[in-house]
Scaffold this motif. Sequence first.
Motif, PDB file in Angstrom:
ATOM      1  N   LEU A 142       0.839  -1.212   0.000  1.00 30.34           N
ATOM      2  CA  LEU A 142       0.000   0.000   0.000  1.00 30.34           C
ATOM      3  C   LEU A 142       0.871   1.258   0.000  1.00 30.34           C
ATOM      4  O   LEU A 142       0.572   2.247  -0.684  1.00 30.34           O
ATOM      5  CB  LEU A 142      -0.940  -0.008   1.217  1.00 30.34           C
ATOM      6  N   GLN A 143       1.967   1.227   0.764  1.00 33.10           N
ATOM      7  CA  GLN A 143       2.860   2.398   0.817  1.00 33.10           C
ATOM      8  C   GLN A 143       3.364   2.757  -0.580  1.00 33.10           C
ATOM      9  O   GLN A 143       3.428   3.923  -0.952  1.00 33.10           O
ATOM     10  CB  GLN A 143       4.086   2.121   1.696  1.00 33.10           C
ATOM     11  N   ILE A 173       0.670   4.379  -2.569  1.00 28.28           N
ATOM     12  CA  ILE A 173       0.455   5.762  -2.134  1.00 28.28           C
ATOM     13  C   ILE A 173       1.554   6.668  -2.698  1.00 28.28           C
ATOM     14  O   ILE A 173       1.271   7.727  -3.261  1.00 28.28           O
ATOM     15  CB  ILE A 173       0.435   5.853  -0.583  1.00 28.28           C
ATOM     16  N   ASP A 174       2.816   6.225  -2.586  1.00 27.69           N
ATOM     17  CA  ASP A 174       3.921   7.032  -3.113  1.00 27.69           C
ATOM     18  C   ASP A 174       3.722   7.307  -4.597  1.00 27.69           C
ATOM     19  O   ASP A 174       3.935   8.423  -5.072  1.00 27.69           O
ATOM     20  CB  ASP A 174       5.269   6.321  -2.909  1.00 27.69           C
ATOM     21  N   LEU A 232      -6.111   9.720  -2.709  1.00 28.43           N
ATOM     22  CA  LEU A 232      -5.351   8.735  -1.946  1.00 28.43           C
ATOM     23  C   LEU A 232      -6.291   7.763  -1.236  1.00 28.43           C
ATOM     24  O   LEU A 232      -5.998   6.581  -1.100  1.00 28.43           O
ATOM     25  CB  LEU A 232      -4.416   9.454  -0.970  1.00 28.43           C
TER      26      LEU A 232
END
Lengths: 206, 79
Positions: free
Chosen positions: A139-140, A143-144, A193
């Motif tokens: 997920l990170q 998001i990035d 987001l």
Amino acid sequence: MTDSIDSIDQERLRQQDHQAFEALVSQLHRPMVSVARAIVGDSLAEEVVQEAWVSAYRNLPKFEGRSSVKTWLFTIVSNEAKSRLRKEKRLVALEDFNPEGSGDYLGPDRFYRFGGHWKVPPPDWHLDSPDQLLEEKHLQKCIDHTVSILPPQQRAVFILRDIEQQALAEICNILEVTESYVRVLLHRARMKLMQVIDRYQETGEC
Amino acid sequence: MLNCRDVAHEASDYLDQNLSWWRRLLFRLHLFVCAKCRKFVAHVHITRDFLRRRGPLRASDQEIEQVMQNVKPSAPDQS
Ligand SMILES: [Zn+2]
């Protein structure tokens, strides 16, 4: 965080200490690039930020600490970008102002036209706390990636407010936009987001 | 009264305490009667706090190096 901006010794910065300055660059280079991109566009942003760092370095001995180091640097890059814009006499396309607009995520299909009730209600989340979300490595990355492709002003507002915690009034000065517009952009960025998180909760992908 | 669409568009302003007291009251009244909007606002809240806690993206070593090279000509000697 142990090595936040606040832990950088301001006295060492004033003496132009390289290590302290590098720590500053490490933490603020990317946010500064976002600010520059929102003002002068992608092609000139990198150059403007380099000039801003040189000018910041030279002026460090005069930094009085009346504002935070962060705000001081964001103001320097903003001024650098604005003066560059005047020199180039170039216009950067701003986002359309759409008062309804939080993008497609809250677009017309999401609500009944009359009455404004949810047509597609918010889905259930099985990961329903910041802690749980923070543990999801994939997920990170999603998001990035999404932050990197936000429209420039949206990205700058999101980074300045939610990541760098600048006051709304400061953000208005840095980007030369109104407070209500900053709030619209911030909500739009969060909605994009959140859409990523919705999809991730449902499919494990982005 | 606010409807769900209004609530969805103003959720960030509500959570960031940017609504007038009157708008805030109307917002809360709507949340009181609407489970879907309660869920939506909870999601925005989680999203905001999650994003804030991730912290900033650091510059790469190359990016730092490039800035330092530009800065050095104006720097005093540090040997
Ligand atoms: Zn509702």
